[in-house]
Design a protein around this motif. Structure first.
Motif, mmCIF file in Angstrom:
data_model
loop_
_atom_site.group_PDB
_atom_site.id
_atom_site.type_symbol
_atom_site.label_atom_id
_atom_site.label_comp_id
_atom_site.label_asym_id
_atom_site.label_seq_id
_atom_site.Cartn_x
_atom_site.Cartn_y
_atom_site.Cartn_z
ATOM 1 N N LEU A 833 44.014 8.504 25.154
ATOM 2 C CA LEU A 833 42.546 8.473 25.181
ATOM 3 C C LEU A 833 41.910 8.450 23.801
ATOM 4 O O LEU A 833 40.700 8.309 23.679
ATOM 5 N N ASN A 834 42.687 8.692 22.769
ATOM 6 C CA ASN A 834 42.208 8.507 21.397
ATOM 7 C C ASN A 834 40.939 9.293 21.081
ATOM 8 O O ASN A 834 39.901 8.740 20.725
ATOM 9 N N GLY A 835 41.013 10.622 21.262
ATOM 10 C CA GLY A 835 39.937 11.477 20.775
ATOM 11 C C GLY A 835 38.944 11.948 21.801
ATOM 12 O O GLY A 835 38.047 12.726 21.489
ATOM 13 N N GLN A 836 39.045 11.537 23.040
ATOM 14 C CA GLN A 836 38.079 11.935 24.057
ATOM 15 C C GLN A 836 38.284 13.407 24.441
ATOM 16 O O GLN A 836 39.410 13.878 24.568
ATOM 17 N N MET A 837 37.183 14.151 24.645
ATOM 18 C CA MET A 837 37.245 15.550 25.045
ATOM 19 C C MET A 837 37.322 15.648 26.565
ATOM 20 O O MET A 837 36.533 15.007 27.279
ATOM 21 N N VAL A 838 38.261 16.455 27.057
ATOM 22 C CA VAL A 838 38.420 16.593 28.509
ATOM 23 C C VAL A 838 38.581 18.060 28.874
ATOM 24 O O VAL A 838 39.137 18.860 28.112
ATOM 25 N N SER A 839 38.067 18.408 30.054
ATOM 26 C CA SER A 839 38.323 19.731 30.632
ATOM 27 C C SER A 839 39.558 19.720 31.502
ATOM 28 O O SER A 839 40.285 20.698 31.598
ATOM 29 N N TYR A 840 39.769 18.600 32.170
ATOM 30 C CA TYR A 840 40.947 18.411 33.017
ATOM 31 C C TYR A 840 41.223 16.917 33.055
ATOM 32 O O TYR A 840 40.351 16.087 32.748
ATOM 33 N N LEU A 841 42.432 16.564 33.439
ATOM 34 C CA LEU A 841 42.794 15.144 33.429
ATOM 35 C C LEU A 841 43.948 14.921 34.393
ATOM 36 O O LEU A 841 44.970 15.620 34.326
ATOM 37 N N GLY A 842 43.776 13.941 35.289
ATOM 38 C CA GLY A 842 44.853 13.622 36.207
ATOM 39 C C GLY A 842 44.383 12.714 37.306
ATOM 40 O O GLY A 842 43.402 11.962 37.151
ATOM 41 N N LEU A 843 45.064 12.781 38.447
ATOM 42 C CA LEU A 843 44.816 11.906 39.582
ATOM 43 C C LEU A 843 44.573 12.741 40.832
ATOM 44 O O LEU A 843 45.140 13.834 40.977
#
Length: 1001
Positions: A833-843
């Motif tokens: 994602l090259n620098g993107q801020m996330v709280s959670y990530l998935g499917l």
């Protein structure tokens, strides 16, 4: 020959009683056989009074009817007569109590009772003493904030108690003190219609009256007690009745008589130091001529003397000091206790004797350094504890106290703060014997007592509790609940000169600031030079706080040389049984569900997080795989103790699918002498079974055999395990059937039928043997905005069907694969994602919650996790039934571990449903899965309503954190922050690889 009734049922107790009496009187020692105790049917009050401690006279006589006759030979008869004769003159030589109430809530005694307001007003009935009257159907329930809520009725009722009791003729010439351990709050006492003394104001303190002049000896006496729930003193109400806790009424601690000789001790205050030095202040009720005070020390349970010291008596206040050689000091890890017998002698004769259980220990506050006990700098691993139980309010039993302390010790705590008032006498006894540091607090939640009441309740607290070695600090109120003018009385009454602190202030050489944000402070807290230990932090409303963020805070504390630990808020949810609501539990919205434990001591997930982080034996992080050679680095986090005598117990386990865990090998390893703060390597002697094992379990035990924590690590690599668990063969299946129609790709493989959208690549329909299975609508990316750019499909040479989707963001590509046997495989790219801020990530996927029965999984469990609370769950095979528990709220159906939420380190799972078993096997290391989104209490604050991904079932690289009552997770340390996903061209990030099958139940 003379014949007497003999009751074997009381023989053991009373034989010991007689032996003690003869020893004290110095007459002779007599060995009693198990023949029973002679009971003479008589109205003699002297004889009747002997049974007041254990049973009533009438009960004793009733028991004789169940007994039988013995012929009593003259020596035994004469010995018994001698006992009664001598006892007449020496009845109260040894300090004794005669309880008019029960000794605790479990042994309560019924008194006559009436309340003048609220429920059952004006009705005389029976009530157990000790108790709070609200829990028995009387008066009005109130939480402390009700005074500012116009919608609540503020109950200001008074309770009226009556009791008849005996005062035997044998008590003539003695001093009879009537003692109340606690009544809420203004209490007036009358005996035989006459006022016993001034009204006592303050609901958490011991008080007494000398009722000797009011008694009718040899007759029944009449006790009347009037207890006002609210005080006539405004400062008492502000300090106690307008507080953040339940407000009760009644005599909730024991009531008893002290029968004392004419000359006796009014107070005994001891100061035993760690080096064996001993001093005491003894206050007599009057002066004595030609007197001597003697102190003799004994091991508990052993009558062998360890030495004596004595001093002549020169007035009503006696100072005595000396040294006892060879003693062991007291600390929470080795709570060594002794018995000190203090004897008052007049003209060479013992006229009074009282024993105190004591521990030798030294407390120091060193400026710009820390709290030292026995010369060791203390790190508090503590919790705040209310004196509370749902069905009895603040009236507690010995079992309640013991359970609380054992649970604290199980969490590897070494300290407890009394919030926000002094505790029961028995609780401190257990802290002494089991080993906990205690911060003892004079009440004053956020407002304090005035200078009239303050000195009285401080005196009552210090006089009652000062001899307990566990008590090392006095808290003067809480969060503003003080008048600084009253502090001097702690120093006046406490001969040990313990530190006096002000919870939430930097004052008197310590900093105890509450609920600070991570990395906060200018010249204080994490950047300070003043010893700091927050007396409240990690506010644990619902499932937030406590364990969530604790690892970050603790690491931050431990890097600061003046940090001294802290006290979590709070031990258990204070939800009370509402007898006015058919027994429903009420936590007053979000005011009282703050515990690590539920109201009945149900263990929430943070319990095990704390147990892990605060374990005094730690195993340094290491990588577990087939190359592991058995070496572990063991760290000693105790304050006082070497690890000599501690042990590890290890075991190797193999999993046979989801059905069975096989123990392949096990052993014990006793730890070497690892000193305080040291780290040493030990080696587990792994056997050949290690090559077959799926995981290693290691449990640490202290020298008493108490389990400190149990860790486990997966040995099998996730791909290795997945291949073994879900091996497939295509030989028995025919060709895969595929059809494209109306924007759907329809695939038939074996018993399975699937439909996929050719617009977004999502699974839209699953059937097995023509029966629908509602698993569908995925994969959908969660945590980022990502659109599907295109979908295409193809057939592999082996007959498998591949449906490939491309996305604008994460994942760049996902592929469904339908195998000829009906197995589904999903593979999605990793997070680039090259620098993107996330709280959670998935499917994510959907499956109806109402069809779910439970889950089995292989991974970390059994509790759910948050990003900032991953400690306390361990690898293994776990199972739980579906529940919809809202932590700290759904008291009508509170089930732990909670079903919903995030779970860590997924190897495989089986979702048990009405439609069959959905089995999902992961081939990606470090994955999380989520089962639905936990519901939030309607009283939740923003900090405890975490961001959650959409979808019913999620498979995730990253999960969200949770906050506490006052703040979001971003204020609680690095693990509470969003994650910046970084990448670089050419990265080969771990993606998500799942194998999904649908099985019949």
């Amino acid at each position: 020959m003379l014949k007497f009734f003999i009751s074997p049922k009381i023989s053991n107790y009373y034989s010991q009683y007689l032996r003690n009496r003869f020893r004290v009187l110095g007459i002779f020692k007599f060995k009693f056989f198990k023949l029973g105790i002679i009971l003479i049917k008589t109205n003699n009050p002297l004889i009747r009074s002997q049974f007041a401690n254990k049973m009533t006279y009438k009960k004793c006589l009733k028991q004789t009817n169940e007994s039988f006759h013995y012929t009593v030979w003259l020596p035994i008869l004469m010995s018994s007569i001698a006992f009664f004769l001598f006892e007449t003159n020496a009845y109260s030589q040894v300090y004794e109590r005669h309880y008019l109430s029960g000794k605790d809530a479990a042994t309560a005694v019924a008194w006559d009772f009436m309340v003048d307001g609220g429920r059952r007003a004006g009705e005389w009935a029976k009530i157990p003493v000790p108790s709070n009257w609200e829990l028995h159907g009387f008066g009005t329930y109130n939480y402390g904030h009700d005074h500012r809520n116009s919608d609540r009725v503020l109950g200001k009722e008074k309770g009226f108690y009556k009791l008849e009791f005996d005062a035997p003729d044998a008590w003539k010439g003695q001093v009879v003190q009537l003692v109340f351990e606690g009544a809420m709050t203004d209490t007036e006492v009358k005996v035989n219609g006459k006022v016993a003394g001034d009204v006592f104001q303050g609901g958490f303190y011991r008080f007494s009256h000398d009722i000797t002049p009011l008694l009718n000896f040899g007759q029944e006496n009449f006790l009347e007690v009037e207890v006002a729930k609210h005080s006539a003193n405004a400062s008492v109400n502000r300090a106690e009745r307008e507080a953040d806790y339940w407000i009760f009424g009644g005599i909730y601690r024991p009531v008893y008589l002290e029968i004392l000789p004419e000359l006796h001790f009014q107070r005994v205050a001891v100061n035993p130091q760690a080096n064996g030095e001993f001093e005491a202040l003894v206050v007599l009720n009057k002066s004595v001529e030609d007197g001597l005070l003697e102190v003799e020390l004994f091991e508990l349970g052993d009558e062998k003397s360890l030495g004596k010291i004595n001093t002549p008596i020169t007035g009503e206040e006696i100072q005595i000091d000396g040294v006892f050689e060879g003693i062991q000091s007291w600390n929470p890890e080795s709570p060594k206790m002794y018995k000190a017998v203090l004897s008052l002698k007049e003209k060479g004769k013992t006229v009074f004797e009282k024993s105190e259980k004591i521990g030798f220990r030294t407390v120091e506050l060193r400026e710009q350094d820390g709290i030292y006990v026995n010369g060791k700098r203390v790190i508090f691993k503590g919790v705040n504890r209310h004196s509370f139980y749902p069905s009895s309010g603040r009236a507690l039993s010995d079992a309640n106290h013991l359970e609380d302390i054992q649970l604290m010790k199980e969490m590897n705590m070494n300290a407890v703060r009394m919030s926000h008032y002094p505790p029961d006498e028995r609780f401190l006894d257990l802290c002494d014997s089991l080993g906990l540091f205690v911060l003892n607090e004079v009440a004053g939640w956020q407002q304090g007592y005035d200078t009239e009441i303050g000195p009285k309740v401080i005196k009552a607290t210090v006089w009652k509790d000062a001899n307990h070695p566990s008590v090392i600090i006095w808290d003067h109120g809480n969060e503003g609940g003080w008048d600084f003018e009253n502090e001097k009385w702690f120093h006046q009454y406490d001969i040990q000169k313990r530190p006096v602190i002000y919870p939430w202030l930097i004052r008197n050489g310590v900093d105890t600031h509450h609920y600070f944000q991570y990395n906060a402070g200018v010249q204080r807290l994490t950047h300070g030079i003043t010893p700091f230990f927050p007396t409240e932090f990690m506010h644990g409303l619902y499932d937030g706080g406590h364990g969530a963020g604790l690892e970050d805070y603790w690491r931050d504390f431990m890097r600061n040389p003046v940090a001294a630990g802290g006290f979590l808020w709070v031990f258990a949810d204070e939800a009370v049984v509402r007898t006015d609501r058919d027994g429903a539990l009420d936590a007053d919205g979000n005011h009282a569900p703050d515990g690590i434990l539920g109201p009945y001591k149900e263990k929430e997930g943070s319990f095990y997080t704390i147990k892990n982080i605060w374990s005094p034996i730690q195993i340094a992080p290491f990588v577990m795989n087939r190359h592991f050679d058995g070496n572990l680095w063991i760290e000693n986090h105790y304050l006082y103790s070497s690890l000599t005598g501690c042990r590890l117990e290890w075991s190797l386990h193999k999993l046979e699918g989801f059905d069975k865990e096989i123990n392949l090998d096990e052993g014990k390893l006793y730890l070497p002498d690892i000193g305080l703060g040291e780290r040493k390597r030990v080696k587990i002697p792994l056997s050949a079974e290690f090559e077959e094992a799926d995981f290693l379990r290691v449990a640490a035990y202290d020298w008493n055999g108490m389990e400190l924590y149990t860790w486990s690590w997966a040995i099998s690599g996730i791909s290795e395990f997945a291949d073994r668990l879900s091996a497939s063969s295509f030989d028995m299946y025919g060709l895969t059937e595929v059809d494209e129609e109306d924007g759907l790709l329809k695939v038939k493989a074996g018993e399975m039928y699937f439909e996929f959208s050719l617009n977004d690549g999502q699974l839209k329909l699953v059937q097995k043997n023509d029966k629908d299975i509602a698993f569908k609508d995925g994969p959908i990316a969660v945590g980022v905005n990502s659109e599907v750019e295109g979908v295409n499909w193809e057939t592999d040479p082996d007959g498998s069907i591949n449906i490939q989707s491309s996305y604008t963001s994460y994942p760049k590509r996902s592929t469904w694969r339908v195998l000829p046997d009906g197995t589904l495989e999903l593979e999605a790219d990793g997070p680039l994602l090259n620098g993107q801020m996330v709280s959670y990530l998935g499917l994510s996927f959907t499956y109806p919650e109402n069809k779910v029965k439970g889950v089995k999984w292989i991974g970390n469990g059994p509790y759910r996790v948050w990003k900032n609370r991953e400690k306390g769950v361990e690898f293994g095979l776990w199972e739980k039934a579906y529940n919809n528990t809202i932590t700290g709220y759904s008291y009508d159906n509170l089930v732990y571990p909670e079903f919903k939420g995030y779970h860590a380190n997924l190897y495989a799972l089986q979702l048990l449903t009405e439609e069959g078993i959905i089995q999902i096997v992961s081939k990606s290391p470090g994955m999380y899965f989520k089962l639905y989104n936990p519901e939030n209490s309607p009283h939740a604050t923003p900090g405890v309503t975490p961001e959650m991904p959409e979808g019913d079932l999620n498979f995730l690289h990253q999960i969200s954190p949770i906050g506490n009552k006052f703040a979001g997770p971003e204020t609680m340390g690095p693990s509470g922050n969003k994650i910046r996903a970084v990448s670089h061209g050419g990265d080969q990030a771990f993606g998500i690889k799942l194998r999904i099958t649908f099985e019949d139940l």
